[in-house]
Design a protein around this motif. Sequence first.
Motif, short mmCIF file in Angstrom:
data_model
loop_
_atom_site.label_atom_id
_atom_site.label_comp_id
_atom_site.label_asym_id
_atom_site.label_seq_id
_atom_site.Cartn_x
_atom_site.Cartn_y
_atom_site.Cartn_z
N VAL A 41 0.83 -1.20 0.00
CA VAL A 41 0.00 0.00 0.00
C VAL A 41 0.87 1.26 0.00
O VAL A 41 0.56 2.22 -0.69
N LEU A 42 1.95 1.25 0.77
CA LEU A 42 2.89 2.37 0.83
C LEU A 42 4.29 1.87 0.53
O LEU A 42 4.66 0.77 0.96
N ASP A 43 5.07 2.68 -0.18
CA ASP A 43 6.42 2.26 -0.56
C ASP A 43 7.42 3.39 -0.29
O ASP A 43 7.41 4.42 -0.98
N ALA A 44 8.22 3.21 0.74
CA ALA A 44 9.37 4.08 1.04
C ALA A 44 9.01 5.56 1.06
O ALA A 44 9.58 6.38 0.34
N ILE A 45 8.07 5.93 1.90
CA ILE A 45 7.63 7.32 1.99
C ILE A 45 8.36 8.03 3.13
O ILE A 45 8.38 7.55 4.26
N ASN A 233 -0.93 2.66 -5.91
CA ASN A 233 -0.71 1.21 -6.10
C ASN A 233 0.74 0.81 -6.37
O ASN A 233 1.06 0.35 -7.45
N PRO A 234 1.63 0.90 -5.40
CA PRO A 234 1.46 1.43 -4.05
C PRO A 234 1.71 2.93 -3.98
O PRO A 234 2.19 3.53 -4.95
N GLY A 235 1.40 3.52 -2.83
CA GLY A 235 1.59 4.95 -2.66
C GLY A 235 3.05 5.33 -2.52
O GLY A 235 3.79 4.74 -1.74
N ARG A 236 3.46 6.28 -3.32
CA ARG A 236 4.81 6.87 -3.24
C ARG A 236 4.66 8.38 -3.38
O ARG A 236 3.71 8.85 -3.99
#
Length: 466
Positions: A41-45, A233-236
Amino acid sequence: MSQSQTAAPNPAQARTVGPVIIEAESVTKSFTNPDGRALPVLDAISFSLAEGEIVALLGKSGSGKSTLLRCVAGLIAPSGGTVAYRGTPLNGANPGVAMIFQSFALLPWLTVQQNVELGLQARGVPEAERRERALKAIDLIGLDGFESAYPKELSGGMRQRVGFARAIVVEPDALLMDEPFSALDVLTAENLRNELVGLWEGHEAPVKSILIVTHNIEEAVLLADRILVLSSNPGRIKAELAVELPRPRDRHAPRFESIVDTVYGILTGREDRATAAIAVAEHPTDGVPRPARPAPTPINTPLPVVSPGGMAGLLEILAARGGEDGLAEIADELNFEIDDLLPLVDAAVMLGLAGTKGARLEITADGREFAAADILTSKQLFARHAVAHAPLVRAIAQALTATEDHTLREGFFLDLLRRGYSTEEARQQLETAIDWGRYGELFDYDRDDAEFTLDPSAYPALVGTA
């Protein structure tokens, strides 16, 4: 008080950015599907929130912005990375924040005052002090006289005011807001936004910073000092923009509209960038081959949740306006928000019927043909473009051709979709595909039997796609 972008801010009241309150570092979050597979859902934010600023998390559905807000609140733990409050990594609920939810989240059996006192009661504040602080917060947000009312007696706007009072009464360092105005009618939402700006600029609200989740571009530009635009998809974090405009802000001022156009261009510019990325991959300028972009699939290329009729209406309007126009201009004329049109734009671009140039939308030759066609021809054209460019629609139609009786139960497709979507998102994707497939007369769906059946007229559109 009328809004004016050119109004000079009061120097005595101007806020300055101070120490960092919240810092997210490489936050990643995945959920587990029913079949045990990870759903990213989230990627390295990574981002920070400092004293004296309002930051907006802006993104479409699937960008994980609400999940990120809950990680910041300490309500859910990230799968990787850290969230820190004033330098200390969270290991549970964030002690320095309060949240305002889209759904109001009031307890119906408690009065307004009792709902506002909840957070103070949980912190062990004595009864007399709870009452004094709650009444002060209720008065501040304009509900004086409704202390003994129950939520069922209040309008939606009044219930959300209770949510504001409940959040600010604990005097949090950071106020977290999850789509706080989206459940309200347009006028009520605008009124509450203006009052929030007034409280913030007047230093009346006892909060040091605000982090707001929204999908509304104009709302983000109206409220925020910085906008973090999230991809999906995912959130970045796709981009970060500073909004250096004095408050209150005028929606119709050129600088305001320019920022809206810039943000819109970022949200809709992925096709142009993807095309450029493919060109570089296939013809690298430095002689080093690049990996090609993965082929579109139902998982990596979700269907925009719109009806074919809605998309056709947008194309007809665009054709009538000479084939090219800015989305802000179209939205303004139709009395819609730009955000209301974005899914329609995504669908038209996906099917090759329109393209984007920054903040402008341009109809393609195929789009002109589709917009001008009679109903029967438009269905045939839609079927052809859907099979060519909409992976889930194509996958359903092709799967139906592979069975002996050209039928399949919906569970087959839902199981496949859950490998990349939540259960709710998988259902939504399938419902959109049903709508598109029926319109193009590619397949039918029996809701009683939860079964798909290939339409005999679909064969011409499917030639060469197997």
